[in-house]
Motif scaffolding. Structure first.
Motif, PDB file in Angstrom:
ATOM      1  N   GLY B  16       0.734  -1.165   0.204  1.00 17.76           N
ATOM      2  CA  GLY B  16       0.079  -0.088  -0.013  1.00 17.76           C
ATOM      3  C   GLY B  16       0.784   1.074   0.053  1.00 17.76           C
ATOM      4  O   GLY B  16       0.255   2.275   0.128  1.00 17.76           O
ATOM      5  N   ARG B  37       6.200   9.770   0.267  1.00 12.88           N
ATOM      6  CA  ARG B  37       5.533   8.209   0.129  1.00 12.88           C
ATOM      7  C   ARG B  37       4.216   8.758  -0.868  1.00 12.88           C
ATOM      8  O   ARG B  37       3.396   9.650  -0.732  1.00 12.88           O
ATOM      9  CB  ARG B  37       4.810   8.013   1.454  1.00 12.88           C
ATOM     10  N   ASP B  38       3.924   7.732  -1.608  1.00  7.94           N
ATOM     11  CA  ASP B  38       2.606   7.500  -2.398  1.00  7.94           C
ATOM     12  C   ASP B  38       1.715   6.376  -1.948  1.00  7.94           C
ATOM     13  O   ASP B  38       2.425   5.202  -2.045  1.00  7.94           O
ATOM     14  CB  ASP B  38       2.793   7.590  -4.001  1.00  7.94           C
ATOM     15  N   ARG B  39       0.490   6.622  -1.532  1.00  8.56           N
ATOM     16  CA  ARG B  39      -0.087   5.287  -1.249  1.00  8.56           C
ATOM     17  C   ARG B  39      -1.034   4.641  -2.165  1.00  8.56           C
ATOM     18  O   ARG B  39      -1.384   5.260  -3.149  1.00  8.56           O
ATOM     19  CB  ARG B  39      -0.921   5.658  -0.082  1.00  8.56           C
ATOM     20  N   PHE B  40      -1.072   3.356  -2.267  1.00  8.61           N
ATOM     21  CA  PHE B  40      -2.068   2.834  -3.362  1.00  8.61           C
ATOM     22  C   PHE B  40      -2.897   1.611  -2.763  1.00  8.61           C
ATOM     23  O   PHE B  40      -2.587   1.319  -1.477  1.00  8.61           O
ATOM     24  CB  PHE B  40      -1.024   2.377  -4.531  1.00  8.61           C
ATOM     25  N   ASP B  41      -3.755   1.289  -3.465  1.00  6.30           N
ATOM     26  CA  ASP B  41      -4.545   0.142  -3.164  1.00  6.30           C
ATOM     27  C   ASP B  41      -4.073  -1.135  -3.743  1.00  6.30           C
ATOM     28  O   ASP B  41      -4.145  -1.245  -4.744  1.00  6.30           O
ATOM     29  CB  ASP B  41      -6.181   0.469  -3.890  1.00  6.30           C
ATOM     30  N   PRO B  42      -3.618  -2.033  -2.766  1.00  6.02           N
ATOM     31  CA  PRO B  42      -3.097  -3.164  -3.398  1.00  6.02           C
ATOM     32  C   PRO B  42      -4.086  -4.006  -3.794  1.00  6.02           C
ATOM     33  O   PRO B  42      -3.527  -4.973  -4.510  1.00  6.02           O
ATOM     34  CB  PRO B  42      -2.184  -3.855  -2.112  1.00  6.02           C
ATOM     35  N   ASP B  43      -5.056  -4.012  -3.559  1.00  2.00           N
ATOM     36  CA  ASP B  43      -6.170  -4.921  -3.861  1.00  2.00           C
ATOM     37  C   ASP B  43      -6.950  -4.660  -5.313  1.00  2.00           C
ATOM     38  O   ASP B  43      -7.830  -5.227  -5.549  1.00  2.00           O
ATOM     39  CB  ASP B  43      -7.273  -5.043  -2.861  1.00  2.00           C
TER      40      ASP B  43
END
Lengths: 370, 155
Positions: B16, B37-43
């Motif tokens: 994430g 930091r860049d956040r992402f949706d791993p799902d």
């Protein structure tokens, strides 16, 4: 090339190069046609803009800016010609139409709308790093290519630090208050417009409807930056999304997301899971982990809400209610909460005042944005 | 006057979160420039995840304008889902580097050795002790990005 009163006709050949197939749309600044670029055998969208002074080539700035902002999520520019009082801009032809068209055709699931806006925010961030402010972010300018949203129409761009622009006009309905009141254009104005765009898409609001019936009131909202508050939220929108939209559409630029990238990152954290489609006022369906799920409002002496996952009724999300309003509020809450998570919300049973059983809910029918 | 120092952009990924850190200077005297930091949706679906990384890598590289790229690849993935967000993205990063003609280097945690970087003790403590101008507080994920960038600096 045609004279200034000429209208491009289907079947016509322009510049011995573009065979006109059909009109795609028109705006304040020109018409767009589906054409075939015959020498290279390429379908394209051709924008024709009539200009009063072709020697300045001012309209060509649109093509230059769009080319400067070349990106996976920006409609590609193939070329531009300036001839006989017209600027012709040859662009990538996108079969899928715009997000605005999709809204006109039917319900757009929230997860699709958020994805499209996230992709356009990549394009806006890219444009902003090149000093370009778009000033016309709206559903009609988000083209839906296969699996990809692309920002189009750079006809109202401005480069604030040089003042270079195609026109003094901009899209007023999505304009930030600092632009409306004092002509200040910055990336934060595009963030505001992207927020309003997402609000309209999330609410499935193709046009403005009754929102702009009262001219005096909406003009005041434009000046105050409170257009989003006037629109409000549909009750089935997740709380986390409302928080994000409030920040993106904040009238105070200092309290907005500081950049398109920051807005997009907030949307990334939403982690939407279910692609709910509203089939009718009484039914929603989606596919989740390989199963068809459905939420239905059932009218009767005791209005009820049923949640089916495959053929199984999910009892913790079902309920009977004393009034239709309570049942519909429950349905909206179920949609809002299950949109956000792969797992269903936990049961909060209670008896309501009529003695009927249902999951405990307390959802405002139409949240105000304030 | 010597040649200007190159800047290196290092990446590190955990579930994430995509971390990056920019360093300049040399391997002996690394200088902190920035990190984020860049956040992402791993799902999210694989294709959407791939597009996310392509666009985000492009955005970070445009913003930081490094001379070279580096990344720390995790060997911890033990499911296809973990491979999708821990390993696949670096294939995309290599393609972005190819498109932009930027040199790129790959490292694993074991690459950040005392011999390679010339520090004494723990590699995370070395980030605090050796990298000039580093932030007062930074965690291990961003330090792993910094270590990748550090490795990419000239000796």
């Amino acid at each position: 090339m045609p004279d200034h009163t000429y209208r491009v006709q289907p079947g016509e050949m322009l510049l011995n190069k573009f065979e006109v197939i059909r009109p795609l749309g028109h705006g304040h600044f020109g018409e767009v046609h589906h054409v075939i670029n015959r020498p290279v055998g390429r379908p394209a969208a051709l924008k024709t803009i009539e200009v009063t002074d072709p020697t300045t080539h001012r309209a060509a700035i649109e093509a230059q800016a769009q080319n400067l902002c070349s990106h996976d999520h920006v409609v590609k520019i193939h070329g531009a010609d300036v001839i006989n009082g017209f600027v012709l801009i040859e662009m990538e032809f996108i079969e899928g139409g715009s997000l605005g068209d999709r809204l006109m055709q039917g319900f757009v699931p929230l997860i699709d709308g958020v994805q499209a806006v996230k992709e356009v925010l990549f394009a806006l961030e890219h444009a902003h790093t090149r000093g370009i402010v778009h000033r016309d972010v709206k559903p009609a300018n988000i083209m839906l290519a296969q699996n990809k949203a692309k920002l189009s129409d750079f006809g109202t761009i401005i480069q604030p630090h040089t003042g270079i622009r195609v026109t003094d006009l901009f899209y007023q309905f999505h304009a930030a208050p600092e632009a409306v009141n004092s002509g200040e254009f910055s990336p934060l104005g595009d963030v505001f417009a992207a927020g309003l765009t997402l609000l309209r898409v999330a609410n499935n609001m193709p046009g403005w409807g009754t929102v702009i019936d009262d001219a005096g009131a909406w003009e005041t909202d434009l000046r105050n930056g409170t257009m989003a508050r006037r629109i409000g939220f549909k009750p089935y929108l997740p709380r986390a999304l409302k928080t994000i939209l409030r920040k993106a559409c904040d009238p105070d630029p200092a309290r907005r997301y500081a950049s398109a990238a920051a807005f997009r990152e907030a949307l990334e954290r939403l982690r939407l899971a279910r692609r709910w489609v509203r089939v009718s006022d009484n039914e929603w369906i989606c596919e989740s982990t390989g199963r068809i799920e459905a939420v239905r409002y059932v009218n009767g002496r005791h209005p009820a809400v049923e949640f089916f996952s495959g053929s199984r009724r999910q009892l913790d999300l079902c309920g009977t209610f004393g009034t239709e309003r309570e049942a519909r509020e429950h349905m909206d809450r179920v949609i809002a909460e299950t949109t956000m998570g792969h797992t269903a919300p936990s049961r909060r049973p209670r008896s309501n005042r009529n003695g009927t059983q249902g999951a405990g809910v307390s959802v405002a029918m139409a949240d105000d944005i304030s | 006057m010597g040649a200007p120092h190159v800047s290196a952009l290092g990446f590190n990924i955990k579930k994430g979160e995509l971390w990056h850190c920019v360093l300049s200077g040399t391997r002996c005297e690394p200088v902190y420039v920035s990190h984020n930091r860049d956040r992402f949706d791993p799902d999210q679906p694989r294709t959407a995840l791939a597009n996310y990384f392509k666009q985000t890598f492009g955005e970070v590289i445009s913003r930081t304008a490094p001379d070279r790229l580096a990344y720390r690849v995790s060997l911890d993935a033990n499911s296809a889902d973990q491979v999708a967000y821990l390993t696949f993205p670096f294939g995309i990063l290599n393609l972005v580097a190819h498109d932009r003609s930027l040199p790129i280097s790959e490292y694993v945690s074991q690459s950040f050795s005392k011999k390679a970087l010339g520090f004494v003790g723990n590699k995370f403590e070395a980030c605090d002790e050796v990298i000039a101008g580093r932030p007062d507080k930074w965690g291990d994920p961003e330090k792993l990005a910094a270590l990748a960038a550090w490795m990419a600096l000239d000796a």
